[in-house]
Design a protein around this motif. Structure first.
Motif, mmCIF file in Angstrom:
data_model
loop_
_atom_site.group_PDB
_atom_site.id
_atom_site.type_symbol
_atom_site.label_atom_id
_atom_site.label_comp_id
_atom_site.label_asym_id
_atom_site.label_seq_id
_atom_site.Cartn_x
_atom_site.Cartn_y
_atom_site.Cartn_z
ATOM 1 N N GLU A 93 0.857 -1.194 0.000
ATOM 2 C CA GLU A 93 0.000 0.000 0.000
ATOM 3 C C GLU A 93 0.888 1.237 0.000
ATOM 4 O OE1 GLU A 93 -3.483 2.275 2.598
ATOM 5 O OE2 GLU A 93 -3.317 0.080 2.660
ATOM 6 N N THR A 94 0.620 2.122 -0.947
ATOM 7 C CA THR A 94 1.396 3.350 -1.092
ATOM 8 C C THR A 94 0.447 4.535 -1.107
ATOM 9 O OG1 THR A 94 3.074 2.201 -2.403
ATOM 10 C CG2 THR A 94 3.029 4.608 -2.541
ATOM 11 N N VAL A 95 0.705 5.523 -0.258
ATOM 12 C CA VAL A 95 -0.086 6.752 -0.229
ATOM 13 C C VAL A 95 0.864 7.926 -0.389
ATOM 14 C CG1 VAL A 95 -1.697 8.186 1.069
ATOM 15 C CG2 VAL A 95 -1.805 5.690 1.290
ATOM 16 N N ARG A 96 0.567 8.783 -1.348
ATOM 17 C CA ARG A 96 1.398 9.954 -1.607
ATOM 18 C C ARG A 96 0.523 11.208 -1.604
ATOM 19 N NH1 ARG A 96 4.709 6.636 -0.772
ATOM 20 N NH2 ARG A 96 6.385 5.872 -2.122
ATOM 21 N N GLU A 97 1.027 12.264 -0.970
ATOM 22 C CA GLU A 97 0.333 13.548 -0.999
ATOM 23 C C GLU A 97 0.907 14.407 -2.118
ATOM 24 O OE1 GLU A 97 0.243 15.583 2.660
ATOM 25 O OE2 GLU A 97 -0.747 13.958 3.768
ATOM 26 N N ALA A 98 0.017 15.136 -2.779
ATOM 27 C CA ALA A 98 0.444 16.001 -3.885
ATOM 28 C C ALA A 98 -0.528 17.163 -3.972
ATOM 29 C CB ALA A 98 0.457 15.216 -5.194
ATOM 30 N N HIS A 99 -0.024 18.377 -3.760
ATOM 31 C CA HIS A 99 -0.908 19.529 -3.650
ATOM 32 C C HIS A 99 -0.841 20.482 -4.836
ATOM 33 C CE1 HIS A 99 -1.776 18.177 0.387
ATOM 34 N NE2 HIS A 99 -0.478 18.123 0.645
ATOM 35 N N ASP A 100 -0.088 20.125 -5.870
ATOM 36 C CA ASP A 100 -0.101 20.898 -7.109
ATOM 37 C C ASP A 100 0.275 19.961 -8.254
ATOM 38 O OD1 ASP A 100 2.756 20.690 -7.226
ATOM 39 O OD2 ASP A 100 2.938 22.463 -5.959
ATOM 40 N N GLU A 101 0.181 20.471 -9.487
ATOM 41 C CA GLU A 101 0.399 19.619 -10.653
ATOM 42 C C GLU A 101 1.806 19.020 -10.682
ATOM 43 O OE1 GLU A 101 -2.248 19.361 -13.689
ATOM 44 O OE2 GLU A 101 -2.893 19.250 -11.597
ATOM 45 N N ALA A 102 2.800 19.801 -10.258
ATOM 46 C CA ALA A 102 4.169 19.294 -10.268
ATOM 47 C C ALA A 102 4.336 18.135 -9.286
ATOM 48 C CB ALA A 102 5.154 20.414 -9.932
ATOM 49 N N MET A 103 3.707 18.244 -8.108
ATOM 50 C CA MET A 103 3.789 17.170 -7.123
ATOM 51 C C MET A 103 3.041 15.934 -7.602
ATOM 52 S SD MET A 103 3.318 19.306 -3.566
ATOM 53 C CE MET A 103 3.499 17.844 -2.531
ATOM 54 N N VAL A 104 1.876 16.138 -8.236
ATOM 55 C CA VAL A 104 1.126 15.008 -8.785
ATOM 56 C C VAL A 104 1.971 14.285 -9.837
ATOM 57 C CG1 VAL A 104 -0.899 14.322 -10.132
ATOM 58 C CG2 VAL A 104 -1.132 16.023 -8.320
#
Length: 276
Positions: A93-104
């Motif tokens: 299981e992998t969870v990643r946070e991304a708060h803008d297009e570059a992070m996504v």
């Protein structure tokens, strides 16, 4: 690919039963397609994709592994990927946070490797592919969203009895999808964005969308820079040019494709030539 290749099933799932709207919906439903594509070209397994979200209790007989992906509701930009064995036990299981297009984009670039490493426990081997090369950076986010948007071109047809507002809204949606994919395809020389754009154009053409003709300049621009008959875009362009009525250029390209010592290409040319 072998007939007995292991099957890996990909599907989206709800994030705590919360709805995902707007561009987030295309990201949520495009993510399984993107990861399945990566596995198709990066391993010896057969990728199978469910086109709608699947709730947790569902089981998939015959699947060696199941990859479930989820995207948090807008405003909570997190992405989760779970890999399960056939009995439903979570392998990874992998969870990643991304708060803008570059992070996504950064998160998306790393997820194929996460999936391939996780499914390796079932005996699936990684392979090298010279074809698989999706775009990088923020263009990758558009590419993943575009994979789902491409399906919407044909999946969400408006019935003939629909009112004028619904028809206009649908036409504008298709125009937005095709324009976005065209911009992505013409911004890079990479293969996959162009194939996605051409696939969406052909899907829209098949359902009789009147906006296809508006994309002729973008399609011609991408066809023109494909000059090598060994390039998949060159082969695809023979069909795309045909739907825009440029049969002379299409025929010249098919003549060069016929000259290749490639039976699969000869079958492709025969199918294109059969189109009126």
């Amino acid at each position: 690919m072998r007939d007995d290749a292991a099957r890996v099933l990909f599907c989206a799932e709800p994030w705590q039963a919360s709805a995902v709207g707007g561009a987030g919906r295309d990201l949520r439903l495009g993510l399984p397609l993107f990861l399945a594509e990566a596995l198709r070209f990066g391993t010896d397994a057969r990728a199978v994709v469910m086109r709608t979200p699947v709730p947790e209790p569902e089981r998939f007989p015959g699947a060696a592994m199941i990859v479930r992906t989820a995207v948090a509701p807008e405003g909570e930009a997190s992405i989760r990927v779970r890999v399960l064995d056939p009995s439903g036990v979570v392998v990874s299981e992998t969870v990643r946070e991304a708060h803008d297009e570059a992070m996504v984009a950064a998160v998306l670039e790393g997820l194929p490797r996460v999936c391939m490493d996780a499914v390796a426990s079932s005996g699936i081997r990684q392979v090298w592919s010279s074809v698989s090369r999706p775009p990088s950076g923020v263009a990758l986010v558009s590419y993943v969203r575009g994979q789902r948007a491409c399906l919407r071109v044909s999946d969400e047809a408006v019935p003939a009895t629909a009112d004028a507002t619904s028809v206009a809204d649908r036409r504008n949606d298709v125009r937005s999808i095709l324009t976005g994919l065209g911009s992505l395809a013409t911004s890079t020389s990479e293969t996959f964005p162009a194939l996605l754009f051409f696939g969406a154009l052909l899907a829209a053409h098949d359902v009789g969308s009147p906006v296809v003709g508006e994309l002729r300049l973008q399609a011609n621009a991408r066809c023109t820079i494909a000059t090598d008959p060994h390039d998949p875009i060159y082969a695809m362009s023979a069909l795309v040019l045909r739907i825009f009525g440029d049969r002379d250029t299409s025929e010249r390209r098919m003549d060069k494709l016929r000259a290749l010592d490639d039976p699969m290409m000869h079958r492709w040319v025969a199918r294109v030539a059969a189109i009126a």
